[in-house]
Write an enzyme that holds these catalytic residues in place. Structure first.
Site, PDB file in Angstrom:
ATOM      1  N   ARG A  48       0.853  -1.179   0.000  1.00  0.00           N
ATOM      2  CA  ARG A  48       0.000   0.000   0.000  1.00  0.00           C
ATOM      3  C   ARG A  48       0.897   1.240   0.000  1.00  0.00           C
ATOM      4  O   ARG A  48       2.115   1.137   0.058  1.00  0.00           O
ATOM      5  CB  ARG A  48      -1.014   0.008   1.160  1.00  0.00           C
ATOM      6  CG  ARG A  48      -0.587  -0.693   2.385  1.00  0.00           C
ATOM      7  CD  ARG A  48      -0.117   0.072   3.606  1.00  0.00           C
ATOM      8  NE  ARG A  48      -0.211   1.484   3.552  1.00  0.00           N
ATOM      9  CZ  ARG A  48       0.828   2.289   3.658  1.00  0.00           C
ATOM     10  NH1 ARG A  48       2.061   1.804   3.802  1.00  0.00           N
ATOM     11  NH2 ARG A  48       0.696   3.589   3.630  1.00  0.00           N
ATOM     12  N   GLY A  49       0.202   2.395  -0.062  1.00  0.00           N
ATOM     13  CA  GLY A  49       0.965   3.636  -0.198  1.00  0.00           C
ATOM     14  C   GLY A  49       1.086   3.931  -1.688  1.00  0.00           C
ATOM     15  O   GLY A  49       1.520   3.067  -2.465  1.00  0.00           O
ATOM     16  N   ALA A  50       0.713   5.157  -2.065  1.00  0.00           N
ATOM     17  CA  ALA A  50       0.582   5.469  -3.493  1.00  0.00           C
ATOM     18  C   ALA A  50       1.823   5.122  -4.337  1.00  0.00           C
ATOM     19  O   ALA A  50       1.696   4.409  -5.350  1.00  0.00           O
ATOM     20  CB  ALA A  50       0.199   6.940  -3.639  1.00  0.00           C
ATOM     21  N   ARG A  86      -7.233  -0.311  -7.078  1.00  0.00           N
ATOM     22  CA  ARG A  86      -7.543   0.763  -6.106  1.00  0.00           C
ATOM     23  C   ARG A  86      -7.685   2.066  -6.903  1.00  0.00           C
ATOM     24  O   ARG A  86      -6.784   2.409  -7.673  1.00  0.00           O
ATOM     25  CB  ARG A  86      -6.444   0.886  -5.031  1.00  0.00           C
ATOM     26  CG  ARG A  86      -6.369  -0.363  -4.130  1.00  0.00           C
ATOM     27  CD  ARG A  86      -5.554  -0.134  -2.879  1.00  0.00           C
ATOM     28  NE  ARG A  86      -6.227   0.732  -1.925  1.00  0.00           N
ATOM     29  CZ  ARG A  86      -5.611   1.274  -0.868  1.00  0.00           C
ATOM     30  NH1 ARG A  86      -4.333   1.048  -0.654  1.00  0.00           N
ATOM     31  NH2 ARG A  86      -6.277   2.034  -0.032  1.00  0.00           N
ATOM     32  N   GLN A 197      -2.393   2.464   9.863  1.00  0.00           N
ATOM     33  CA  GLN A 197      -1.080   2.624   9.208  1.00  0.00           C
ATOM     34  C   GLN A 197      -0.120   3.403  10.095  1.00  0.00           C
ATOM     35  O   GLN A 197       1.093   3.226  10.016  1.00  0.00           O
ATOM     36  CB  GLN A 197      -1.235   3.387   7.869  1.00  0.00           C
ATOM     37  CG  GLN A 197      -1.862   2.597   6.751  1.00  0.00           C
ATOM     38  CD  GLN A 197      -3.347   2.859   6.669  1.00  0.00           C
ATOM     39  OE1 GLN A 197      -3.990   3.184   7.674  1.00  0.00           O
ATOM     40  NE2 GLN A 197      -3.923   2.700   5.488  1.00  0.00           N
ATOM     41  N   ASP A 238      -2.277  10.990  -2.235  1.00  0.00           N
ATOM     42  CA  ASP A 238      -2.595   9.927  -3.191  1.00  0.00           C
ATOM     43  C   ASP A 238      -2.928  10.516  -4.564  1.00  0.00           C
ATOM     44  O   ASP A 238      -2.813   9.833  -5.579  1.00  0.00           O
ATOM     45  CB  ASP A 238      -3.740   9.070  -2.672  1.00  0.00           C
ATOM     46  CG  ASP A 238      -3.292   8.309  -1.437  1.00  0.00           C
ATOM     47  OD1 ASP A 238      -3.359   8.870  -0.320  1.00  0.00           O
ATOM     48  OD2 ASP A 238      -2.806   7.173  -1.598  1.00  0.00           O
ATOM     49  N   ASN A 248      -5.919  12.308   0.280  1.00  0.00           N
ATOM     50  CA  ASN A 248      -4.979  11.570   1.129  1.00  0.00           C
ATOM     51  C   ASN A 248      -5.809  10.774   2.133  1.00  0.00           C
ATOM     52  O   ASN A 248      -7.043  10.877   2.177  1.00  0.00           O
ATOM     53  CB  ASN A 248      -4.005  12.522   1.833  1.00  0.00           C
ATOM     54  CG  ASN A 248      -2.803  11.786   2.408  1.00  0.00           C
ATOM     55  OD1 ASN A 248      -2.131  11.041   1.700  1.00  0.00           O
ATOM     56  ND2 ASN A 248      -2.549  11.936   3.686  1.00  0.00           N
ATOM     57  N   LYS A 249      -5.120   9.982   2.930  1.00  0.00           N
ATOM     58  CA  LYS A 249      -5.812   9.102   3.892  1.00  0.00           C
ATOM     59  C   LYS A 249      -6.879   9.865   4.668  1.00  0.00           C
ATOM     60  O   LYS A 249      -6.639  10.991   5.112  1.00  0.00           O
ATOM     61  CB  LYS A 249      -4.763   8.503   4.831  1.00  0.00           C
ATOM     62  CG  LYS A 249      -5.280   7.522   5.851  1.00  0.00           C
ATOM     63  CD  LYS A 249      -6.091   6.404   5.251  1.00  0.00           C
ATOM     64  CE  LYS A 249      -5.351   5.618   4.206  1.00  0.00           C
ATOM     65  NZ  LYS A 249      -6.252   4.748   3.390  1.00  0.00           N
TER      66      LYS A 249
HETATM   67  O1  MRU Z   1      -4.643   3.188   1.951  1.00  0.00           O
HETATM   68  P1  MRU Z   1      -3.161   3.366   1.886  1.00  0.00           P
HETATM   69  O2  MRU Z   1      -2.444   2.862   3.082  1.00  0.00           O
HETATM   70  O3  MRU Z   1      -2.588   2.870   0.586  1.00  0.00           O
HETATM   71  O4  MRU Z   1      -3.017   4.926   1.903  1.00  0.00           O
HETATM   72  C1  MRU Z   1      -1.972   5.552   1.331  1.00  0.00           C
HETATM   73  C2  MRU Z   1      -1.278   6.368   2.277  1.00  0.00           C
HETATM   74  O5  MRU Z   1      -0.451   5.881   3.012  1.00  0.00           O
HETATM   75  C3  MRU Z   1      -1.528   7.777   2.295  1.00  0.00           C
HETATM   76  O6  MRU Z   1      -2.703   8.334   2.186  1.00  0.00           O
HETATM   77  C4  MRU Z   1      -0.300   8.500   2.009  1.00  0.00           C
HETATM   78  O7  MRU Z   1      -0.237   9.666   2.670  1.00  0.00           O
HETATM   79  C5  MRU Z   1       0.029   8.644   0.564  1.00  0.00           C
HETATM   80  S1  MRU Z   1       1.161   7.428   0.075  1.00  0.00           S
HETATM   81  C6  MRU Z   1       2.723   8.039   0.476  1.00  0.00           C
END
Ligand code: MRU
Length: 345
Positions: A48-50, A86, A197, A238, A248-249
């Site tokens: 996970r993480g963009a 996703r 996370q 994201d 973003n999250k």
């Molecule tokens: O749902 P996730 O864990 O894939 O979410 C992504 C993230 O960790 C964030 O929103 C993040 O700030 C961007 S990715 C560096």
């Protein structure tokens, strides 16, 4: 400084991903040899993480080429399927689209297409480190010119370190960079409900890096800011669109609204692969809805009444007007993002 752990590796024609669902208690690598497996790993958040989702997708395309004969239309179908894993982080579509385009212009046989995609994927990962370091340096200069402190108290949300970015990291890269210079007083790590996370991954990374941190519930943000315990907030992204609105999250926009109230600088840090300036505003970003169970249960244990339902948007949109600055590997944009973002992508 210790290296945390490498989330992605491709060797002997297979993709290895650390299973981020099991961290920090278990460090287990899952092995993938197909596009379908890669799709599942992204969808179920093994990875996970963009930025990491984008890199993983490139290896997924390579795995498809290992098993199929390269034909542009068939690859396009596979790419469309992979992109649906996703929807919110633009890095997934960005990386898949550009590698599909690259192959179309090359007139390659399958073997060479496979080799080219692998080489390209590894190069993107390699280049990410210098890009992340550049963002961190811009952030340090910005903080020093705005606040001029010796050490900083930083708040962050979600996870944006090596586990999300395959290298130093975006917002957490800033923290690591400052930590290496002993310029961190404390990092407030939002636990980041419901997937945690923050408490599972960010705290794990900071612990491995030896950087002072404390985990807080998201609801503590106002308390921290009101009591002068936060100098600046850094989060990742994201997707960043033309007017600076940023996905973003979920919970990120709450932080930005509070930061405005308490006059605390709020920054987004992201590579140019997270920018989507063909989209005019955050209203057009699809927000991924995840399963209710992530909220109603804690692992296998039910915590809400069996009759209760939940709503689980995985991301939210922070209004560009609430963001003090957006930092990429090319610099920092501020003010009217419709005019300034072009300069940093
Ligand atoms: O749902 P996730 O864990 O894939 O979410 C992504 C993230 O960790 C964030 O929103 C993040 O700030 C961007 S990715 C560096």
């Amino acid at each position: 400084m210790n290296k945390v752990l490498n989330p992605i590796e491709f060797k002997q024609d297979k993709l290895f991903l650390v299973d981020q669902r099991k961290l920090p208690l278990e460090e287990i690598y899952n092995e993938y040899d197909s596009l379908e497996g890669t799709f599942e790993a992204i969808k179920t958040m093994v990875v996970r993480g963009a930025p990491c989702i984008g890199f993983t997708a490139l290896f997924g395309i390579a795995l498809w080429l290992k098993k199929n004969t390269y034909e542009p239309e068939k690859l396009q179908e596979a790419a469309t399927y992979l992109k649906s894993a996703r929807p919110t982080a633009v890095n997934l579509a960005f990386e898949v689209d550009r590698v599909v385009e690259m192959l179309k212009s090359g007139e390659l046989d399958t073997d060479n297409a496979y080799k080219n995609v692998l080489e390209f994927a590894n190069l993107q990962l390699e280049e990410a480190e210098a890009k992340n370091r550049a963002m961190a340096q811009y952030a340090e200069v910005e903080l020093d010119s705005l606040l001029g402190k010796e050490k900083y108290q930083i708040q962050t949300h979600c996870n944006t370190g090596i586990l999300a970015c395959g290298t130093l990291g975006t917002a957490l890269g800033v923290v690591q960079h400052l930590g290496e210079k002993e310029r961190i007083e404390n990092v407030w790590v939002d636990e980041t409900r419901p997937y945690l996370q923050g408490s599972r991954l960010t705290a794990f990374e900071l612990m491995k890096l030896g950087i002072q941190h404390k985990v807080v519930v998201e609801g503590a943000a106002s308390y921290l800011m009101k009591n002068g315990l936060v100098d600046a907030i850094f989060t990742g992204a994201d997707r960043i669109v033309a007017n600076g609105d940023t996905a973003n999250k979920v919970g990120t926009s709450n932080l930005a609204i509070l930061a405005k109230h308490y006059n605390i600088p709020f920054y987004i840090v992201a590579p140019s692969s997270s920018f989507d300036i063909s989209t005019p505003s955050g209203d057009q970003i699809e927000i991924e809805m995840r399963e209710e169970i992530e909220i109603l249960n804690y692992k296998e244990h039910r915590i809400a009444p069996h009759e209760s339902e939940a709503l689980n948007p995985s991301f939210d949109i922070t209004d560009g007007t609430l963001i003090t600055g957006i930092i990429s590997e090319k610099g920092i944009a501020k003010g009217d993002y419709k005019l300034t973002l072009e300069g940093i992508i």
